[in-house]
Design a protein around this motif. Structure first.
Motif, PDB file in Angstrom:
ATOM      1  N   VAL A  73     -33.975  -5.241  59.248  1.00 44.20           N
ATOM      2  CA  VAL A  73     -35.274  -4.702  58.843  1.00 44.20           C
ATOM      3  C   VAL A  73     -35.997  -4.077  60.030  1.00 44.20           C
ATOM      4  O   VAL A  73     -36.482  -2.941  59.963  1.00 44.20           O
ATOM      5  CB  VAL A  73     -36.143  -5.795  58.207  1.00 44.20           C
ATOM      6  CG1 VAL A  73     -37.534  -5.258  57.899  1.00 44.20           C
ATOM      7  CG2 VAL A  73     -35.485  -6.341  56.948  1.00 44.20           C
ATOM      8  N   LEU A  74     -36.060  -4.800  61.146  1.00 44.06           N
ATOM      9  CA  LEU A  74     -36.809  -4.324  62.304  1.00 44.06           C
ATOM     10  C   LEU A  74     -36.177  -3.079  62.909  1.00 44.06           C
ATOM     11  O   LEU A  74     -36.870  -2.108  63.231  1.00 44.06           O
ATOM     12  CB  LEU A  74     -36.900  -5.429  63.355  1.00 44.06           C
ATOM     13  CG  LEU A  74     -37.737  -6.651  62.965  1.00 44.06           C
ATOM     14  CD1 LEU A  74     -37.657  -7.721  64.037  1.00 44.06           C
ATOM     15  CD2 LEU A  74     -39.195  -6.247  62.725  1.00 44.06           C
ATOM     16  N   ASN A  75     -34.851  -3.085  63.075  1.00 40.93           N
ATOM     17  CA  ASN A  75     -34.188  -1.940  63.686  1.00 40.93           C
ATOM     18  C   ASN A  75     -34.281  -0.699  62.815  1.00 40.93           C
ATOM     19  O   ASN A  75     -34.538   0.402  63.300  1.00 40.93           O
ATOM     20  CB  ASN A  75     -32.719  -2.268  63.971  1.00 40.93           C
ATOM     21  CG  ASN A  75     -32.549  -3.193  65.150  1.00 40.93           C
ATOM     22  OD1 ASN A  75     -33.188  -3.031  66.186  1.00 40.93           O
ATOM     23  ND2 ASN A  75     -31.698  -4.194  65.012  1.00 40.93           N
ATOM     24  N   ASN A  76     -34.086  -0.863  61.514  1.00 42.25           N
ATOM     25  CA  ASN A  76     -34.130   0.296  60.632  1.00 42.25           C
ATOM     26  C   ASN A  76     -35.553   0.767  60.364  1.00 42.25           C
ATOM     27  O   ASN A  76     -35.788   1.963  60.160  1.00 42.25           O
ATOM     28  CB  ASN A  76     -33.424  -0.020  59.314  1.00 42.25           C
ATOM     29  CG  ASN A  76     -31.923  -0.165  59.500  1.00 42.25           C
ATOM     30  OD1 ASN A  76     -31.415   0.002  60.603  1.00 42.25           O
ATOM     31  ND2 ASN A  76     -31.215  -0.478  58.442  1.00 42.25           N
ATOM     32  N   ALA A  77     -36.498  -0.154  60.379  1.00 39.70           N
ATOM     33  CA  ALA A  77     -37.892   0.254  60.210  1.00 39.70           C
ATOM     34  C   ALA A  77     -38.340   1.115  61.380  1.00 39.70           C
ATOM     35  O   ALA A  77     -39.131   2.052  61.213  1.00 39.70           O
ATOM     36  CB  ALA A  77     -38.790  -0.968  60.083  1.00 39.70           C
ATOM     37  N   GLY A  78     -37.836   0.813  62.572  1.00 39.17           N
ATOM     38  CA  GLY A  78     -38.169   1.632  63.734  1.00 39.17           C
ATOM     39  C   GLY A  78     -37.474   2.969  63.763  1.00 39.17           C
ATOM     40  O   GLY A  78     -37.890   3.880  64.474  1.00 39.17           O
ATOM     41  N   MET A  79     -36.377   3.106  63.000  1.00 43.01           N
ATOM     42  CA  MET A  79     -35.639   4.357  62.797  1.00 43.01           C
ATOM     43  C   MET A  79     -34.877   4.847  64.021  1.00 43.01           C
ATOM     44  O   MET A  79     -34.162   5.829  63.936  1.00 43.01           O
ATOM     45  CB  MET A  79     -36.562   5.479  62.298  1.00 43.01           C
ATOM     46  CG  MET A  79     -37.147   5.234  60.935  1.00 43.01           C
ATOM     47  SD  MET A  79     -38.086   6.623  60.295  1.00 43.01           S
ATOM     48  CE  MET A  79     -36.818   7.862  60.153  1.00 43.01           C
ATOM     49  N   LEU A  80     -35.028   4.202  65.157  1.00 44.13           N
ATOM     50  CA  LEU A  80     -34.378   4.709  66.366  1.00 44.13           C
ATOM     51  C   LEU A  80     -33.200   3.852  66.806  1.00 44.13           C
ATOM     52  O   LEU A  80     -32.378   4.299  67.601  1.00 44.13           O
ATOM     53  CB  LEU A  80     -35.402   4.805  67.509  1.00 44.13           C
ATOM     54  CG  LEU A  80     -36.527   5.811  67.289  1.00 44.13           C
ATOM     55  CD1 LEU A  80     -37.498   5.778  68.461  1.00 44.13           C
ATOM     56  CD2 LEU A  80     -35.974   7.224  67.110  1.00 44.13           C
TER      57      LEU A  80
END
Length: 338
Positions: free
Chosen positions: A104-111
């Motif tokens: 969730v955290l990595n994909n929410a940041g998109m980078l």
């Protein structure tokens, strides 16, 4: 919408384990070609957005509201709804795993994308990858950032417009270098995306910017001849390079001259971004359910993703995009002189 549905077509055969729908020796590779077209249209349209409202803050807010909410929604749904339902691990163990929340955290940041969830899709023909379509979104964000920098430098103004050509030529030079030097298939990654793919798609994006800023004729005849010449070429380094320009130009021309007789209401096509970000996840669920025929996969996945895309537009994208009005100045009523 046509492009988003064709991406599902391109993924159907690999996700059922039957290889490729398009032979690799063909010069026209559907997935790469469609993505080139997406990036070219994006460069063209995002530049147009700036020309209509050249304000740095509002521009950044608009881009964020367009790109981020659907990405966050599908990532949350994958991790918190789909994941616990299909994981091979106990539910308590699944939620205790840091990779669940890292997704969730990595994909929410998109980078810094994360493509796997604990115990999810491990036995699929394309194992572990939860949503492979998301891999292009960091590249889109990087493209936005690059264009934003150029726009701040004044590239939209006539006297600084040449900077867009310099950027395009620089990207072409790097792209040719990476494609020509042996062994660059593993040239590394930037922000979780392969450098070769990033540069190639940035070339298409920059071409869309240039086609907007310069009065380049948008000729259907030129687009058709370009595609015909490209289709006749073997799948070589030169053909791969030509594809970027031919497909990018052809997609923008097709959009510009789309026949009025086959236009449809925006309601039917506004969910295209949702179709794109949900399609791969739907296909993985169908593969897990035992679908092993690419045409059945295509029919089922396209239908389900279309519905999810429409719901995404109605309940995620349109409501969040309305927030733009809070940062967009209201038109002033100017009284005409007597």
């Amino acid at each position: 919408m046509i492009g988003a549905l064709l991406v599902i077509y391109g993924h159907s055969s690999p996700l059922v384990g039957n290889g490729e729908l398009i032979p690799p020796e063909w010069p026209v590779q559907l997935d790469d070609g469609l993505l080139m077209g997406f990036f070219a249209m994006s460069g063209f349209q995002v530049t147009e957005s700036w020309l209509r409202d050249p304000h740095a803050g509002r521009f950044a807010v608009k881009r964020t509201l367009r790109l981020w909410p659907p990405m966050l929604t599908v990532s949350l749904a994958a991790a918190l709804i789909v994941g616990p339902l299909v994981t091979a691990r106990p539910t308590s163990e699944y939620f205790a795993d840091r990779d669940t929340w890292g997704y969730v955290l990595n994909n929410a940041g998109m980078l810094t994308l994360q493509h796997d969830l604990p115990g999810v899709f491990l036995d699929n023909p394309w194992p572990a990858a939860v949503n492979g379509s998301l891999w292009t979104l960091p590249m889109e964000l990087i493209a936005y950032a690059g264009l934003f920098t150029l726009l701040i430098l004044g590239v939209a103004k006539a006297r600084w417009r040449w900077l867009s050509l310099v950027a395009l030529l620089a990207l072409v030079a790097v792209d040719r270098r990476l494609d020509h030097v042996a062994g660059t298939e593993d040239a590394g990654s930037l922000l979780s995306v392969p450098v070769e793919s990033l540069i190639a798609f940035l070339v298409a994006f920059a071409l869309g910017v240039v086609l907007n800023l310069y009065p380049v004729p948008l000729s259907p005849t030129a687009a058709v001849f370009g595609i015909a010449a490209f289709a006749a070429m073997p799948n070589t380094e030169a053909g791969s390079f030509l594809m970027t320009f031919v497909v990018s130009y052809a997609v923008i021309v097709a959009a510009h001259y789309w026949p009025a007789r086959i236009q449809v209401s925006g309601t039917w096509v506004n969910g295209s971004y949702g179709v794109y970000v949900w399609g791969f996840l739907v296909q993985q669920l169908l593969a897990m359910a035992g679908v092993r025929n690419e045409w059945l996969m295509l029919a089922c996945a396209a239908s389900i993703a279309y519905v999810l895309g429409a719901l995404s537009w109605a309940f995620v994208e349109e409501p969040t995009m309305r927030l733009r009005h809070y940062v967009t100045p209201k038109p002033q009523n100017r009284r005409e002189p007597f």
